[in-house]
Design a protein around this motif. Structure first.
Motif, PDB file in Angstrom:
ATOM      1  N   UNK A   1      57.290  72.915  43.831  1.00  0.00           N
ATOM      2  CA  UNK A   1      56.452  72.840  45.037  1.00  0.00           C
ATOM      3  C   UNK A   1      57.226  73.181  46.310  1.00  0.00           C
ATOM      4  N   UNK A   2      58.227  74.028  46.166  1.00  0.00           N
ATOM      5  CA  UNK A   2      59.000  74.496  47.322  1.00  0.00           C
ATOM      6  C   UNK A   2      60.368  73.866  47.464  1.00  0.00           C
ATOM      7  N   UNK A   3      60.604  72.746  46.812  1.00  0.00           N
ATOM      8  CA  UNK A   3      61.908  72.089  46.894  1.00  0.00           C
ATOM      9  C   UNK A   3      62.853  72.729  45.885  1.00  0.00           C
ATOM     10  N   UNK A   4      63.189  73.986  46.134  1.00  0.00           N
ATOM     11  CA  UNK A   4      63.959  74.765  45.164  1.00  0.00           C
ATOM     12  C   UNK A   4      64.731  75.872  45.877  1.00  0.00           C
ATOM     13  N   UNK A   5      65.902  76.200  45.329  1.00  0.00           N
ATOM     14  CA  UNK A   5      66.661  77.369  45.767  1.00  0.00           C
ATOM     15  C   UNK A   5      66.449  78.463  44.729  1.00  0.00           C
ATOM     16  N   UNK A   6      65.953  79.610  45.168  1.00  0.00           N
ATOM     17  CA  UNK A   6      65.656  80.710  44.251  1.00  0.00           C
ATOM     18  C   UNK A   6      66.733  81.784  44.364  1.00  0.00           C
ATOM     19  N   UNK A   7      67.227  82.238  43.213  1.00  0.00           N
ATOM     20  CA  UNK A   7      68.170  83.352  43.129  1.00  0.00           C
ATOM     21  C   UNK A   7      67.544  84.408  42.217  1.00  0.00           C
ATOM     22  N   UNK A   8      67.338  85.595  42.757  1.00  0.00           N
ATOM     23  CA  UNK A   8      66.607  86.650  42.056  1.00  0.00           C
ATOM     24  C   UNK A   8      67.409  87.944  42.071  1.00  0.00           C
ATOM     25  N   UNK A   9      67.630  88.522  40.893  1.00  0.00           N
ATOM     26  CA  UNK A   9      68.348  89.794  40.808  1.00  0.00           C
ATOM     27  C   UNK A   9      67.694  90.684  39.759  1.00  0.00           C
ATOM     28  N   UNK A  10      67.387  91.916  40.148  1.00  0.00           N
ATOM     29  CA  UNK A  10      66.767  92.845  39.214  1.00  0.00           C
ATOM     30  C   UNK A  10      66.447  94.151  39.901  1.00  0.00           C
ATOM     31  N   UNK A  11      65.747  95.069  39.203  1.00  0.00           N
ATOM     32  CA  UNK A  11      65.355  96.336  39.821  1.00  0.00           C
ATOM     33  C   UNK A  11      64.348  96.100  40.943  1.00  0.00           C
ATOM     34  N   UNK A  12      64.261  97.017  41.892  1.00  0.00           N
ATOM     35  CA  UNK A  12      63.404  96.817  43.061  1.00  0.00           C
ATOM     36  C   UNK A  12      61.968  96.422  42.747  1.00  0.00           C
ATOM     37  N   UNK A  13      61.347  97.080  41.771  1.00  0.00           N
ATOM     38  CA  UNK A  13      59.950  96.774  41.459  1.00  0.00           C
ATOM     39  C   UNK A  13      59.787  95.331  41.004  1.00  0.00           C
ATOM     40  N   UNK A  14      60.727  94.860  40.206  1.00  0.00           N
ATOM     41  CA  UNK A  14      60.664  93.481  39.719  1.00  0.00           C
ATOM     42  C   UNK A  14      60.866  92.495  40.856  1.00  0.00           C
ATOM     43  N   UNK A  15      61.851  92.775  41.719  1.00  0.00           N
ATOM     44  CA  UNK A  15      62.126  91.878  42.844  1.00  0.00           C
ATOM     45  C   UNK A  15      60.910  91.772  43.750  1.00  0.00           C
ATOM     46  N   UNK A  16      60.281  92.907  44.071  1.00  0.00           N
ATOM     47  CA  UNK A  16      59.119  92.880  44.954  1.00  0.00           C
ATOM     48  C   UNK A  16      57.931  92.190  44.290  1.00  0.00           C
ATOM     49  N   UNK A  17      57.775  92.376  42.975  1.00  0.00           N
ATOM     50  CA  UNK A  17      56.682  91.718  42.264  1.00  0.00           C
ATOM     51  C   UNK A  17      56.839  90.202  42.301  1.00  0.00           C
ATOM     52  N   UNK A  18      58.056  89.726  42.109  1.00  0.00           N
ATOM     53  CA  UNK A  18      58.302  88.282  42.140  1.00  0.00           C
ATOM     54  C   UNK A  18      58.078  87.729  43.539  1.00  0.00           C
ATOM     55  N   UNK A  19      58.585  88.414  44.534  1.00  0.00           N
ATOM     56  CA  UNK A  19      58.384  87.953  45.910  1.00  0.00           C
ATOM     57  C   UNK A  19      56.900  87.879  46.252  1.00  0.00           C
ATOM     58  N   UNK A  20      56.140  88.902  45.855  1.00  0.00           N
ATOM     59  CA  UNK A  20      54.713  88.905  46.119  1.00  0.00           C
ATOM     60  C   UNK A  20      53.991  87.794  45.380  1.00  0.00           C
ATOM     61  N   UNK A  21      54.415  87.557  44.154  1.00  0.00           N
ATOM     62  CA  UNK A  21      53.789  86.503  43.342  1.00  0.00           C
ATOM     63  C   UNK A  21      54.020  85.128  43.961  1.00  0.00           C
ATOM     64  N   UNK A  22      55.237  84.861  44.399  1.00  0.00           N
ATOM     65  CA  UNK A  22      55.544  83.563  45.009  1.00  0.00           C
ATOM     66  C   UNK A  22      54.764  83.385  46.306  1.00  0.00           C
ATOM     67  N   UNK A  23      54.658  84.449  47.076  1.00  0.00           N
ATOM     68  CA  UNK A  23      53.861  84.384  48.307  1.00  0.00           C
ATOM     69  C   UNK A  23      52.402  84.062  47.989  1.00  0.00           C
ATOM     70  N   UNK A  24      51.869  84.710  46.941  1.00  0.00           N
ATOM     71  CA  UNK A  24      50.477  84.488  46.553  1.00  0.00           C
ATOM     72  C   UNK A  24      50.240  83.059  46.078  1.00  0.00           C
ATOM     73  N   UNK A  25      51.260  82.428  45.532  1.00  0.00           N
ATOM     74  CA  UNK A  25      51.133  81.036  45.101  1.00  0.00           C
ATOM     75  C   UNK A  25      51.044  80.080  46.285  1.00  0.00           C
ATOM     76  N   UNK A  26      51.420  80.557  47.452  1.00  0.00           N
ATOM     77  CA  UNK A  26      51.387  79.710  48.638  1.00  0.00           C
ATOM     78  C   UNK A  26      52.523  78.717  48.703  1.00  0.00           C
ATOM     79  N   UNK A  27      53.614  79.012  47.976  1.00  0.00           N
ATOM     80  CA  UNK A  27      54.781  78.127  47.947  1.00  0.00           C
ATOM     81  C   UNK A  27      55.933  78.811  48.678  1.00  0.00           C
TER      82      UNK A  27
END
Length: 343
Positions: free
Chosen positions: A295-321
């Motif tokens: 629920x937001x109380x987390x440190x996120x570390x993300x590494x991958x190809x650009x499409x994957x990174x942007x997809x994850x960022x968009x998904x987290x934004x869509x979750x509202x977290x």
């Protein structure tokens, strides 16, 4: 007695210095011929204001105009006044050039090469001056490809205290490093590299962490896990690892080993190929929900190809977290490495 202080500059260059508990970080850096920008040495101007991302220190004496109470509470500090109480990681708001320093160059010998699959190869280096090479788990180096005039950037998959360095490479048809590793590499080859570099590295674990890897983006996360195995976290750490096909999966046995030795560490993986034998088919976004993100109380570390990174960022934004901190790195199979960070 002295402590190690990592100075991470705006351009991603990291330099390490030794600092005694009775001297300021600025004094120690000047002894090492690294000129942290400052206009005073009295805690009055705030020019050297930096962010401490790990470790404990005595902030020293300064005036509110140089560093407010809110800034100090958020981890900001003045290198001209602070003295270390442990090893430190400081983010310096200046380029390495402004500090009259730059990346260090090292030479090494190719010790081993392992072909994990048709898509992934791993190689290990024995460094001539290993004791002089320090890095933060998650960082990378620029490696000169033997027999060419080209360099490639690769993250350490080994931990900072491991004697031998290791790197994961996704093979690319016609790639400079791919071609060298497939056709010409021999044990004993000499290699030169510069670094360490990058602002994608493990911070102090003050809350749960979520590690996300796409393909060979697993490499810097393996380095982080090696560090956590040496210094167990006080909070749970979960890793999600996504690849395209089954043959792209590597180091699952290594992740199993870390799950045995790191308290609170768990992991899962998924494969995009519908014909995969993996339990989870699809993308890592399918494994991320509000509970995964605490629920937001987390440190996120993300590494991958650009499409994957942007997809994850968009998904987290869509979750509202909104994670407490979000550190990410994009990689491409070319010489240009695009890095970014948001906190």
């Amino acid at each position: 007695m002295s402590f190690q202080v990592a100075l991470n500059f705006e351009d991603g260059i990291t330099r390490f210095i030794e600092c005694r508990p009775d001297e300021t970080v600025a004094e120690a850096s000047y002894k090492a011929r690294i000129n942290i920008p400052l206009d005073c040495r009295d805690g009055a101007c705030g020019t050297c204001k930096s962010l401490c991302e790990s470790g404990g220190y005595d902030g020293g004496d300064y005036i509110d105009e140089a560093l407010t109470e809110d800034e100090a509470a958020a981890g900001h500090c003045l290198p001209c006044q602070m003295t270390p109480r442990s090893d430190l990681v400081l983010r310096i708001p200046a380029t390495s050039a402004a500090a009259k320093t730059g990346p260090a160059t090292h030479t090494a010998t190719v010790a081993a090469v392992k072909q994990h699959s048709a898509t992934t190869v791993e190689f290990a280096l024995d460094v001539d001056d290993r004791d002089a090479l320090d890095f933060l788990p998650g960082q990378y180096v620029n490696i000169a490809v033997p027999g060419t005039d080209q360099t490639r950037s690769y993250s350490f998959s080994s931990g900072p205290t491991q004697k031998q360095l290791s790197f994961l490479v996704r093979t690319v048809p016609g790639g400079a490093m791919s071609g060298y590793l497939a056709e010409r590499v021999r044990a004993g080859d000499r290699v030169e590299f510069t670094g360490p570099m990058g602002s994608f590295y493990l911070r102090e674990t003050v809350r749960p962490a979520l590690l996300l890897a796409g393909g060979t983006g697993l490499a810097p996360l393996l380095s982080m896990l090696e560090q956590l195995a040496r210094k167990p976290p006080a909070h749970p750490v979960h890793l999600l690892y996504g690849v395209t096909t089954d043959q792209d999966l590597v180091h699952l046995d290594t992740l199993e080993d870390y799950a045995e030795v790191i308290p609170g560490f768990t992991f899962d993986h998924c494969v995009a190929d519908a014909a995969s034998s993996a339990r989870n088919k699809g993308f890592v976004t399918g494994l991320i929900d509000s509970s995964t993100l605490h629920d937001g109380d987390v440190d996120v570390y993300l590494c991958g190809p650009p499409a994957m990174v942007e997809a994850v960022r968009g998904h987290i934004t869509a979750l509202g977290v909104t994670p407490a901190s979000f550190h990410y790195e994009k990689f491409t199979p070319a010489t240009v490495r695009a890095t970014a960070e948001a906190a």
